[in-house]
Structure formats: structure tokens, C-alpha cells
Design a protein around this motif. Structure first.
Motif, PDB file in Angstrom:
ATOM      1  N   THR A   1      20.023  -3.107 -34.061  1.00 41.61           N
ATOM      2  CA  THR A   1      19.136  -3.553 -32.979  1.00 41.61           C
ATOM      3  C   THR A   1      17.581  -3.179 -33.222  1.00 41.61           C
ATOM      4  OG1 THR A   1      20.893  -2.832 -31.426  1.00 41.61           O
ATOM      5  CG2 THR A   1      18.653  -2.891 -30.703  1.00 41.61           C
ATOM      6  N   VAL A   2      17.107  -1.943 -34.257  1.00 41.26           N
ATOM      7  CA  VAL A   2      15.943  -1.859 -34.519  1.00 41.26           C
ATOM      8  C   VAL A   2      15.372  -2.793 -35.407  1.00 41.26           C
ATOM      9  CG1 VAL A   2      14.827  -0.178 -36.009  1.00 41.26           C
ATOM     10  CG2 VAL A   2      16.352   0.731 -34.446  1.00 41.26           C
ATOM     11  N   LEU A   3      16.117  -3.228 -36.464  1.00 51.08           N
ATOM     12  CA  LEU A   3      15.666  -4.276 -37.279  1.00 51.08           C
ATOM     13  C   LEU A   3      15.632  -5.518 -36.619  1.00 51.08           C
ATOM     14  CD1 LEU A   3      17.355  -3.540 -40.759  1.00 51.08           C
ATOM     15  CD2 LEU A   3      15.037  -2.889 -39.773  1.00 51.08           C
ATOM     16  N   LEU A   4      16.452  -6.063 -35.741  1.00 53.07           N
ATOM     17  CA  LEU A   4      16.400  -7.297 -35.014  1.00 53.07           C
ATOM     18  C   LEU A   4      15.236  -7.435 -34.162  1.00 53.07           C
ATOM     19  CD1 LEU A   4      17.862 -10.097 -34.257  1.00 53.07           C
ATOM     20  CD2 LEU A   4      19.143  -8.824 -32.446  1.00 53.07           C
ATOM     21  N   LEU A   5      14.938  -6.280 -33.454  1.00 57.92           N
ATOM     22  CA  LEU A   5      13.862  -6.612 -32.339  1.00 57.92           C
ATOM     23  C   LEU A   5      12.562  -6.438 -33.441  1.00 57.92           C
ATOM     24  CD1 LEU A   5      15.166  -4.597 -29.556  1.00 57.92           C
ATOM     25  CD2 LEU A   5      15.035  -7.060 -29.780  1.00 57.92           C
ATOM     26  N   ASN A   6      12.509  -5.718 -34.527  1.00 59.17           N
ATOM     27  CA  ASN A   6      11.506  -5.610 -35.330  1.00 59.17           C
ATOM     28  C   ASN A   6      10.896  -7.101 -35.874  1.00 59.17           C
ATOM     29  OD1 ASN A   6      10.324  -4.871 -38.519  1.00 59.17           O
ATOM     30  ND2 ASN A   6       9.248  -3.746 -36.949  1.00 59.17           N
ATOM     31  N   LEU A   7      12.040  -7.545 -36.328  1.00 61.11           N
ATOM     32  CA  LEU A   7      11.901  -9.194 -36.751  1.00 61.11           C
ATOM     33  C   LEU A   7      11.682 -10.055 -35.742  1.00 61.11           C
ATOM     34  CD1 LEU A   7      14.898  -9.236 -39.446  1.00 61.11           C
ATOM     35  CD2 LEU A   7      12.351  -8.988 -39.978  1.00 61.11           C
ATOM     36  N   ALA A   8      11.984  -9.789 -34.608  1.00 62.58           N
ATOM     37  CA  ALA A   8      11.869 -10.612 -33.380  1.00 62.58           C
ATOM     38  C   ALA A   8      10.264 -10.470 -33.025  1.00 62.58           C
ATOM     39  CB  ALA A   8      12.535 -10.309 -32.139  1.00 62.58           C
ATOM     40  N   GLY A   9       9.893  -9.227 -33.325  1.00 66.00           N
ATOM     41  CA  GLY A   9       8.434  -8.894 -33.078  1.00 66.00           C
ATOM     42  C   GLY A   9       7.523  -9.469 -33.896  1.00 66.00           C
ATOM     43  N   TYR A  10       7.982  -9.784 -35.238  1.00 67.95           N
ATOM     44  CA  TYR A  10       7.644 -10.576 -36.254  1.00 67.95           C
ATOM     45  C   TYR A  10       7.160 -12.009 -35.796  1.00 67.95           C
ATOM     46  CZ  TYR A  10       7.912  -7.508 -40.423  1.00 67.95           C
ATOM     47  OH  TYR A  10       7.673  -6.381 -41.028  1.00 67.95           O
TER      48      TYR A  10
ATOM     49  N   TYR B   1      15.395  -9.100 -46.607  1.00 69.51           N
ATOM     50  CA  TYR B   1      15.588  -8.158 -45.800  1.00 69.51           C
ATOM     51  C   TYR B   1      17.280  -7.695 -45.900  1.00 69.51           C
ATOM     52  CZ  TYR B   1      11.211  -8.458 -43.706  1.00 69.51           C
ATOM     53  OH  TYR B   1       9.756  -8.565 -43.434  1.00 69.51           O
ATOM     54  N   GLY B   2      18.166  -8.246 -46.456  1.00 70.41           N
ATOM     55  CA  GLY B   2      19.382  -7.659 -46.705  1.00 70.41           C
ATOM     56  C   GLY B   2      19.162  -6.575 -47.694  1.00 70.41           C
ATOM     57  N   PHE B   3      18.441  -7.004 -48.741  1.00 69.99           N
ATOM     58  CA  PHE B   3      17.901  -5.594 -49.675  1.00 69.99           C
ATOM     59  C   PHE B   3      16.856  -4.905 -49.130  1.00 69.99           C
ATOM     60  CE2 PHE B   3      19.840  -9.028 -52.832  1.00 69.99           C
ATOM     61  CZ  PHE B   3      20.946  -8.146 -53.122  1.00 69.99           C
ATOM     62  N   SER B   4      15.916  -5.147 -48.805  1.00 63.00           N
ATOM     63  CA  SER B   4      14.697  -4.403 -48.503  1.00 63.00           C
ATOM     64  C   SER B   4      14.846  -3.200 -47.346  1.00 63.00           C
ATOM     65  CB  SER B   4      13.453  -5.256 -48.408  1.00 63.00           C
ATOM     66  OG  SER B   4      13.611  -5.991 -47.205  1.00 63.00           O
TER      67      SER B   4
ATOM     68  N   GLY C   1      10.459 -17.690 -39.736  1.00 62.10           N
ATOM     69  CA  GLY C   1      11.415 -17.494 -40.857  1.00 62.10           C
ATOM     70  C   GLY C   1      11.869 -15.987 -41.009  1.00 62.10           C
ATOM     71  N   HIS C   2      11.195 -15.088 -40.502  1.00 61.79           N
ATOM     72  CA  HIS C   2      11.896 -13.606 -40.521  1.00 61.79           C
ATOM     73  C   HIS C   2      13.042 -13.377 -39.749  1.00 61.79           C
ATOM     74  CE1 HIS C   2       7.967 -12.369 -42.261  1.00 61.79           C
ATOM     75  NE2 HIS C   2       8.476 -11.153 -42.299  1.00 61.79           N
ATOM     76  N   LEU C   3      13.230 -14.452 -38.832  1.00 55.47           N
ATOM     77  CA  LEU C   3      14.647 -14.537 -38.083  1.00 55.47           C
ATOM     78  C   LEU C   3      15.691 -14.596 -39.130  1.00 55.47           C
ATOM     79  CD1 LEU C   3      13.669 -16.363 -35.128  1.00 55.47           C
ATOM     80  CD2 LEU C   3      13.757 -13.945 -35.291  1.00 55.47           C
ATOM     81  N   GLY C   4      15.571 -15.151 -40.357  1.00 52.73           N
ATOM     82  CA  GLY C   4      16.416 -15.012 -41.385  1.00 52.73           C
ATOM     83  C   GLY C   4      17.034 -13.740 -41.782  1.00 52.73           C
ATOM     84  N   GLY C   5      15.838 -12.827 -41.676  1.00 51.89           N
ATOM     85  CA  GLY C   5      16.304 -11.297 -41.619  1.00 51.89           C
ATOM     86  C   GLY C   5      17.362 -10.835 -40.865  1.00 51.89           C
ATOM     87  N   ALA C   6      16.936 -11.263 -39.500  1.00 54.15           N
ATOM     88  CA  ALA C   6      18.058 -10.764 -38.407  1.00 54.15           C
ATOM     89  C   ALA C   6      19.252 -11.509 -38.661  1.00 54.15           C
ATOM     90  CB  ALA C   6      17.384 -11.445 -37.232  1.00 54.15           C
ATOM     91  N   PHE C   7      19.455 -12.469 -39.250  1.00 56.54           N
ATOM     92  CA  PHE C   7      20.849 -13.248 -39.504  1.00 56.54           C
ATOM     93  C   PHE C   7      21.481 -12.201 -40.512  1.00 56.54           C
ATOM     94  CE2 PHE C   7      23.300 -15.801 -42.253  1.00 56.54           C
ATOM     95  CZ  PHE C   7      24.252 -16.577 -41.552  1.00 56.54           C
ATOM     96  N   ALA C   8      20.771 -11.740 -41.380  1.00 64.90           N
ATOM     97  CA  ALA C   8      21.206 -11.071 -42.609  1.00 64.90           C
ATOM     98  C   ALA C   8      21.952  -9.673 -41.762  1.00 64.90           C
ATOM     99  CB  ALA C   8      20.290 -10.640 -43.607  1.00 64.90           C
ATOM    100  N   ILE C   9      21.010  -9.138 -40.784  1.00 69.69           N
ATOM    101  CA  ILE C   9      21.714  -7.720 -40.138  1.00 69.69           C
ATOM    102  C   ILE C   9      22.773  -8.217 -39.230  1.00 69.69           C
ATOM    103  CG2 ILE C   9      20.903  -6.137 -38.553  1.00 69.69           C
ATOM    104  CD1 ILE C   9      17.922  -7.029 -39.375  1.00 69.69           C
ATOM    105  N   LEU C  10      22.544  -9.332 -38.469  1.00 65.36           N
ATOM    106  CA  LEU C  10      23.963  -9.567 -37.681  1.00 65.36           C
ATOM    107  C   LEU C  10      25.115 -10.043 -38.330  1.00 65.36           C
ATOM    108  CD1 LEU C  10      21.695 -11.108 -34.520  1.00 65.36           C
ATOM    109  CD2 LEU C  10      22.805  -8.819 -34.810  1.00 65.36           C
ATOM    110  N   VAL C  11      24.979 -10.966 -39.334  1.00 69.28           N
ATOM    111  CA  VAL C  11      26.032 -11.806 -39.629  1.00 69.28           C
ATOM    112  C   VAL C  11      26.631 -11.261 -41.115  1.00 69.28           C
ATOM    113  CG1 VAL C  11      26.922 -14.027 -40.197  1.00 69.28           C
ATOM    114  CG2 VAL C  11      25.414 -13.753 -38.452  1.00 69.28           C
ATOM    115  N   ILE C  12      25.562 -11.024 -42.014  1.00 68.84           N
ATOM    116  CA  ILE C  12      26.087 -10.594 -43.264  1.00 68.84           C
ATOM    117  C   ILE C  12      26.487  -9.191 -43.390  1.00 68.84           C
ATOM    118  CG2 ILE C  12      25.476 -10.522 -45.683  1.00 68.84           C
ATOM    119  CD1 ILE C  12      23.276 -12.493 -45.174  1.00 68.84           C
TER     120      ILE C  12
END
Length: 518
Positions: free
Chosen positions: A106-115, A341-344, A464-475
């Protein structure tokens, strides 16, 4: 009569409607057209003078000023990588190192949504009011978000603070890259973007190291930092000090940004020719101290950016030429950020969650230390790109980084619990997923016109940062059921897809901006 004549003297032809020597509407229109043509010619001449500069022509101090802002933004991004385990235990009921990944989503998803939201909303303002003003505004917003993080009383406020921080960081990344692309020489746009990005590598390392120092218990090397200070005397609040330090870095960066000049290309695009003249004249003087300047090319050879009445976002999406570039770059960044974002942002949690024969592969301190050592790879990547960025086509850096990332994944996975092997593999992974970012930032900024460059970069990079959200939610949820090698290769696979997509972009290296994006 004399008084009347004296009263009307100097007012002009409009003072007396009975005068017969007033210019006609046709004459006035012709004069206005002539003035507009003169301004267009002058704008083209200033742009031509700027385009002939083939060395960095501002004070080198300005690279550091912009770099300090980047240092802070990446400090903030990487701080959570290590410090999250401690803040989660304190703020989220029932959180343990084993299950910290769930509330982190949730933290990373909303942070990336903020991006995404911040960059799409704020970056177009930079195309309207100027790069410098918004560079200061975004750093204020990001610093306040970091301070809010330090003072957050509970998990909900922590999430809100991360979202606020994301709003500022997303826009800052877009505007910084637009600014660098507009003031750097055409033969050095990727180089200087990479030089500034090197500061972000330092920030990433500081964020990870300080997080490790303040939020993990002391442990014998190499299982942790022997001098780490997390413990009863900090009462689990080391993460607060880490975010507080980030707020101080933002304040320092803000003060320094007051010294930046406005982008001359933006000034030309908005018709502020006198101001653009002053900036370009100063750049010419600095460049002339370094080498003999080449002659100014004909003004007709330069197509100066034109300010349009329509909104920058509307112009980009309404033009088939630029819409194709938006779609291409957006797809590339979505896949690329899934790996980044999957790594960082989640690397420590991923490492702490890996199991072998039902037992954790790495303890939390070990996982944090591996991540921090890995960030050394980012520093090496930034320095490497700063030296060699202009030696290779922008499009080829991402495939090169992908090969390196896969190699690092293999090294880390076969290391098992051999920490020094994991350190090496982690540094290679971080080198691979980062070495291409500077040149690709430059490419993304180059593919949009000055009048909408901030908006264009914001659209593709921010969303494009929403790709990081995909990594968090799906990967991420699937990693715990995989072997270390499978988990790492899955994350890296998205970078490979991004590398393929980027090959369809046009060539921009050493090409004037006005020709790449008229």
C-alpha cells in the motif's frame, strides 16, 4: 490653443481623431506582422547561437545544485528499502519482518501513484511558468512530505506522507531532465544527464546506508553493520531520524536552486527574448573561455520552439507525431520500472522473504546489508554512464543494462547464503538496472518539443512509474513461492521487454533539439 497643443503633445496620433496622418488598419496590421517576423528571426538567431555551443556553458556549480536535489529525491526513494522493516513493526499492528511486504504494498503503491499524479499535474505548469520556479516548488513539496514521514503518528499518516512525497518527486524528475536537456550541448545531453544522475546514486547509497545504520541492530560483519545503533536507546525511532535528515537535505537543495538561471530554450518558447538573450550571452562568454566558438549557423537552419495557446498535454495527445512517441515511451517505462522498483524499493523485503527448505535464506540485517552493498553498483553505473553516455546510441543502453542485470541475478541466486557472492551479485544487478537510466532519461526528454517537454517527459515517466506498482501488486506476491533464481529472473524479464520496445525510438544523439522535436 497653445495650452491644448502642449497638452496633446507626445500623446501620439490617437489623441486627435481628426488628424489625417494616422496609419490605416492595413498599415498597422502590416507593422504588427513585420514585428512578429522580426521576433521570429531574433528567436531563431538566439536559438542558433545556443545550438552552436558544444561545451557545458553554465557554471559547473549548477550541476551540483541540480544534483543535490536529485541526491535528496533518491535518498528518499531508497531510504524506505531498508528502514521499512523497523517502521512497519512500530506503525502497523502485527507487522513482522516475515510479513512486512504486505503493508509495504500500500505504501509503495500510493507513493508511485503520487509520482504519476504529481508529474502529470505539476510538470505542465513548468511548461507554462518556467523550469526554475517549479524546480523549487517540487523540492518544497518533497521536503514537506519527508518531514511528515518523520512525524507520522500511525500507519495511515505514514501512507499519506509517502503519497505527498511522491507528488513532488515525480514532477521533480521530469522537470530536472527537461532542464538538463535544454541547457546541455547537443553532443553532451546524455552525458550531463548521467552526471546529474550520479548524484542520485550517492543519494540512493546514503538512503540505504543511513537506514541500515539507524534501523537495524548491530551485527558482526558481514551479517550486518557492527556499528549500527538501532536498539532500546532509539526506541525503534531510527526511521524517523532517517526521514528527518531527508527533509534537511531538501531544505539545503532548495536554497541552492535559487541560484539557477531559467532555461533559455523555455524563455525563447515563451517569447521572453530579452531574458533569453542575457542567459545565452553569459553562456557564450563561459564557452569562449574554454575554446574558440564556432560561427553562428544561419537562423533559417534553426526552428525555434513556438509557444502555442493550446495546453501542452492536449497538443501532445492531439498530434499523431507526438502521440506515437508518447505510446512508445510510456510502454517502455512501464516495463522498465517494473524491474527498477522490483529491486530498488522492495529488494530487502524480497530477500528477507526468500526461503529454502522452509527456512529464511537471509536474516533481515543480512538482507538490508546486501541491498546497501548493491547500491554501490548504482554509483558505479552512474559514473560509467557519465563517461561513456555519448559513445553509444541512446537506444542501446537499455539492452546492455539488461544483459548485466540477468548476469547479476544468476550470481546472486547461486550464492545462496555465501554473503560475499550475494554482495557481488547484488552490485551487478543494481548496475544493470541503473546504467541505462541516464541516457534513456535524455532520450525521453529529447523526443518532445520545448513548449511541452516537461509535460511529455512527465506523462511517459510519471505514468510509467505505475509499472513499479505492477511489480508490487502482481510480481511480489508470487516471489515467495519461487526459488531465488526464478524470483530474480522474473523481475529482470520486464527490463528485457522494455529494451525491445525502445529500439523503435528515433535516433537523437548529437542532433539539435529543434530538429528532433520541432
Amino acid at each position: 490653443m497653445a495650452d491644448y497643443a502642449h497638452h496633446t503633445a507626445g500623446i501620439g496620433f490617437s489623441a486627435n481623431p481628426y488628424r489625417t496622418d494616422q496609419p490605416s488598419e492595413k498599415t498597422m496590421a502590416a507593422q504588427q506582422h513585420q514585428n512578429e517576423r522580426a521576433n521570429v528571426h531574433r528567436a531563431a538567431h538566439i536559438a542558433a547561437r545556443l545550438d552552436r555551443l558544444d561545451v557545458w556553458s553554465l557554471s559547473y556549480l549548477f550541476i551540483g545544485i541540480i544534483g543535490v536535489g536529485f541526491l535528496f529525491t533518491f535518498y528518499d526513494i531508497f531510504d524506505i528499502n531498508v528502514s521499512w522493516l523497523q517502521s512497519c513493526v512500530q506503525l502497523h499492528s502485527g507487522c513482522t519482518p516475515a510479513n512486512a511486504g504486505q503493508p509495504l504494498k500500500t505504501v509503495l503503491l500510493l507513493n508511485l501513484a503520487g509520482y504519476a499524479i504529481g508529474t502529470v499535474i505539476l510538470s505542465p505548469i513548468a511548461d507554462r511558468i518556467g523550469r526554475k520556479r517549479m524546480l523549487m516548488a517540487t523540492l518544497v513539496l518533497t521536503g514537506l512530505g519527508s518531514l511528515y514521514n518523520a512525524l507520522a503518528p500511525d500507519y495511515t499518516n505514514f501512507v499519506i506522507a509517502r503519497t505527498l512525497t511522491g507528488l513532488g518527486i515525480g514532477a521533480d524528475l521530469a522537470i530536472v531532465n527537461a532542464y538538463i536537456g535544454e541547457v546541455a550541448p547537443k553532443n553532451g545531453r546524455a552525458r550531463y544527464t548521467s552526471v546529474v544522475f550520479a548524484f542520485s546514486a550517492v543519494g540512493a547509497f546514503l538512503g540505504g546506508f543511513i537506514g541500515l545504520f539507524l534501523t537495524t541492530p548491530a551485527a558482526p560483519w558481514p551479517t550486518g553493520l557492527p556499528f549500527a545503533i538501532a536498539g532500546p536507546h532509539l526506541e525503534g525511532s531510527g526511521w524517523r531520524w532517517a526521514y528527518g535528515l531527508g527533509a534537511l537535505l531538501a531544505a539545503f537543495g532548495l536554497l541552492m536552486r535559487f541560484e539557477l538561471p531559467e532555461s533559455p530554450r523555455w524563455l525563447i518558447s515563451r517569447g521572453h527574448l530579452d531574458e533569453a538573450e542575457l542567459v545565452v550571452r553569459d553562456m557564450e562568454l563561459r564557452a569562449g573561455h574554454k575554446k574558440l566558438l564556432p560561427p553562428v549557423p544561419p537562423a533559417s537552419s534553426v526552428l525555434p520552439a513556438v509557444s502555442l495557446d493550446k495546453a501542452p498535454l492536449k497538443e501532445l495527445l492531439g498530434s499523431g507525431f507526438y502521440l506515437r512517441r508518447v505510446v512508445l515511451l510510456l510502454a517502455m517505462w512501464l516495463f522498465a520500472y517494473a524491474t527498477v522498483y522490483g529491486f530498488s524499493s522492495g529488494y530487502t523485503v524480497v530477500l528477507a522473504g526468500l526461503t529454502k527448505n522452509g527456512k529464511p535464506v537471509y536474516s533481515p540485517p543480512e538482507a538490508g546489508l546486501i541491498a546497501v552493498i548493491g547500491v554501490l553498483g548504482i554509483i558505479a553505473a552512474a559514473l560509467f554512464a557519465a563517461v561513456f553516455a555519448e559513445r553509444m546510441d541512446r537506444r542501446f543502453w537499455l539492452p546492455f543494462g539488461t544483459v548485466v542485470t540477468f548476469f547479476g541475478c544468476y550470481i546472486t541466486a547461486i550464492g545462496g547464503q555465501h554473503l560475499y557472492v550475494a554482495f557481488l551479485g547484488s552490485a551487478i544487478i543494481f548496475f544493470g538496472f541503473d546504467v541505462w537510466v541516464g541516457p534513456t532519461y535524455a532520450l525521453s526528454a529529447e523526443l518532445f518539443p520545448t513548449r511541452a517537454r516537461g509535460t511529455g517527459f512527465a506523462l511517459v515517466d510519471g505514468v510509467g512509474h505505475l509499472g513499479g506498482a505492477f511489480a508490487i501488486l502482481v510480481i511480489a506476491p508470487r516471489l515467495e513461492h519461487m526459488s531465488p533464481l526464478q524470483a530474480f529472473l522474473l523481475i529482470a524479464a520486464f527490463q528485457a521487454v522494455a529494451a525491445i520496445i525502445l529500439q523503435f525510438a528515433p535516433r537523437t544523439r548529437n542532433v539539435p533539439l529543434e530538429k528532433v522535436s520541432p
